[in-house]
Design an enzyme around this catalytic site. Structure first.
Site, PDB file in Angstrom:
ATOM      1  CE  LYS A   1       2.028  -5.713   2.659  1.00 48.36           C
ATOM      2  NZ  LYS A   1       1.111  -4.578   2.345  1.00 48.36           N
TER       3      LYS A   1
ATOM      4  CB  SER B   1      -1.160  -5.943  -0.704  1.00 43.60           C
ATOM      5  OG  SER B   1      -0.647  -4.926   0.144  1.00 43.60           O
TER       6      SER B   1
ATOM      7  CB  SER C   1      -2.555  -2.799   1.438  1.00 34.96           C
ATOM      8  OG  SER C   1      -2.611  -3.185   0.102  1.00 34.96           O
TER       9      SER C   1
HETATM   10  N1  GLN Z   1      -5.370  -2.907  -3.743  1.00 34.34           N
HETATM   11  C1  GLN Z   1      -4.677  -1.693  -3.999  1.00 34.34           C
HETATM   12  C2  GLN Z   1      -3.616  -1.934  -5.052  1.00 34.34           C
HETATM   13  O1  GLN Z   1      -3.582  -2.987  -5.558  1.00 34.34           O
HETATM   14  C3  GLN Z   1      -4.062  -1.145  -2.742  1.00 34.34           C
HETATM   15  C4  GLN Z   1      -2.812  -1.826  -2.353  1.00 34.34           C
HETATM   16  C5  GLN Z   1      -2.137  -1.230  -1.157  1.00 34.34           C
HETATM   17  O2  GLN Z   1      -2.732  -0.471  -0.385  1.00 34.34           O
HETATM   18  N2  GLN Z   1      -0.859  -1.530  -1.035  1.00 34.34           N
HETATM   19  O3  GLN Z   1      -2.826  -1.117  -5.373  1.00 34.34           O
END
Ligand code: GLN
Length: 487
Positions: A80, A155, A179
């Site tokens: 990532k 994400s 994410s």
């Molecule tokens: N969807 C969540 C957010 O927008 C989690 C994101 C994540 O785990 N990095 O913060």
């Protein structure tokens, strides 16, 4: 697709070690697959074609010289793009980092390399890992390999999509509130969030430091177990990693669940509007029973406040962590007449709308007059959520349920931030409590989109969790054994 791409990483590494294939051949195949699938999937921000082949040749030479090549010998892995790979650009899918080059390998990347893995490229994400669909990337759109009109989840959308499209065997993501697990569920792969502190975050660009964890995506639970064994453990560069033994996770995977108690929050299934998800997860719970587990009802009464707590805590920490992008130290800089104008112009242009929203939310929650009202209170409710889990785990060894309230939605379908935040309703509580948690593919909806089951276990019960997931995976194999058409 070549049959060699259909095996998992554990088997691929065995073949490389035993010289049934070479690291170079395997890497070339994965790069070819990426060439085929990337125009439609867009999982990668950058592929390191030459570098990957050079790494693979080095592994083959080491094997030729009789050296021990490591448990991930020749396995192509994607990273990532908020995790540093030395000498390569780290963008966090943001414009603000410009062409910033990582000065060192993240500990996880170094450990993967030492285990023989080949780093093939960097994957797309929601900007600074803030989002649930990958649509917040400032650089590129990623599509779900099962249906390219749909999002891959976020994400870590690129990391989930490349493993699903077979353009990597394993990938790394980061999970702050879901994410890794949400995109794994949307893309039909296994996604693992280790216990808080199990894996070093040195070299991961910080989003919310009391929640962030690095974890793997893979096509089998044993690949996840192997990656965790390779990456986990104490790192002097990350003080949240305890000096605690890293068990040999892969050798401890069970094939039954005799004597195990699995907790289920009934309301999650009974009240789930999407019946296809509820039914697939219920069938997987039946399969857990068939494996010998006792199913017990548990309750998590404060979990419903998880999203509210998370968006205060995560935004507050993000507002502080992202203060370092000041146009002085990293990446992009907009020239201006005064220092304050330089900050404002650079940050104004460099950050996307969701990141700005979080910075504003977080700064407000931390401001003098509001600190107790928001950040202080959120911390207290976070403790109540953690206590709910402690109580539930007196009655069971792990908790099973849906990973997401729905399957992958269409790109562009969720335009207001709140509906995006609600995607993580099931994954956030485990993050707040520092647990380990995993998403396992358990079926498909009528449109052919994957459904994921969420399994959660107490902090540092990673081995137990992986073992149960492995048993369930073996049991369900026949019903989830499909490939996305694109692969
Ligand atoms: N969807 C969540 C957010 O927008 C989690 C994101 C994540 O785990 N990095 O913060």
């Amino acid at each position: 697709m070549d049959d060699l791409l259909k095996i998992d990483a554990t088997e691929a590494a065995r073949r490389v070690r035993e010289r049934e294939t070479s690291a170079e051949a395997l890497t070339a195949l994965v790069l070819e697959q990426a060439e085929k699938t990337e125009p439609r999937v867009g999982a990668y921000l950058r592929l390191d074609l030459e570098g990957a082949i050079a790494q693979a040749k080095a592994i083959d030479n080491a094997i030729g010289d009789g050296k021990q090549p490591g448990p991930l010998a020749g396995v192509p892995v994607a990273i990532k793009d908020n995790i540093h790979v030395e000498g390569q650009v780290t963008t966090c899918a943001s414009k603000i980092l410009g062409d910033f080059q990582a000065p060192y390998d993240a500990t996880v990347v170094r450990r993967l390399r030492e285990a023989g893995a080949i780093i093939v490229g960097k994957t797309n994400l929601d900007e600074f890992a803030m989002g649930s669909s990958c649509e917040n990337s400032a650089l590129q759109q990623t599509h779900n390999p099962w249906d390219i009109a749909h999002v891959p989840g976020g994400s870590s959308g690129g990391s989930a999509a490349c493993v699903a499209a077979h353009s990597a065997f394993i990938s790394l993501g980061s999970d702050t509130g879901g994410s890794i697990r949400l995109p794994a569920s949307f893309c039909g792969v296994v996604g693992y969030k280790p216990s808080y502190g199990r894996v070093s975050r040195y070299g991961l660009v910080a989003f919310a430091s009391s929640l962030d964890q690095v974890g793997p995506f893979a096509r089998s639970v044993r690949d996840v177990a192997l990656s965790l064994k390779v990456m986990g453990g104490r790192d002097p560069m990350d003080s949240t990693t305890p000096d605690r033994e890293v068990p040999d996770y892969p050798s401890r995977l069970a094939d039954n669940l005799k004597g195990k108690r699995v907790g289920v929050v009934r309301a999650y299934l009974d009240e789930m509007p999407n019946r296809e998800v509820a039914d697939a997860v219920s069938r997987a719970i039946d399969a857990l029973k068939d494996l010998g587990a006792e199913i017990v009802d548990v309750e998590l009464p404060h979990a419903e406040y998880g999203i509210a707590v998370y968006y205060v805590v995560a935004s507050a920490e993000a507002s502080s962590n992202l203060a370092r992008f000041d146009a002085v130290r990293y990446g992009m800089r907009k020239p201006a007449d005064s220092l304050i104008d330089m900050y404002m112009q650079t940050r104004g242009e460099g950050f996307g709308p969701e990141v700005k929203r979080r910075i504003m939310l977080g700064t407000y929650a931390l401001s003098a007059g509001h600190y107790d009202e928001f950040y202080g209170r959120a911390g207290k409710v976070r403790t109540l959520i953690a206590r709910d889990f402690e109580k539930a785990f007196e009655k069971c060894d792990l908790i099973a349920g849906p990973c997401a309230p729905f399957t992958a939605f269409k790109s562009g379908e969720k335009s207001d931030p709140l509906s995006m935040y609600l995607c993580d309703v099931f994954t956030i509580p485990a993050s707040l409590a520092g647990l380990c948690a995993l998403s396992l593919p358990v079926g498909f909806d009528g449109a052919g989109l994957p459904i994921g089951m969420h399994l959660q276990a107490p902090a540092y019960a990673d081995g137990e969790l992986l073992s149960a997931a492995h048993a369930l995976e073996q049991q369900l194999k026949a019903s989830v054994d499909r490939l996305p058409a694109i692969a």
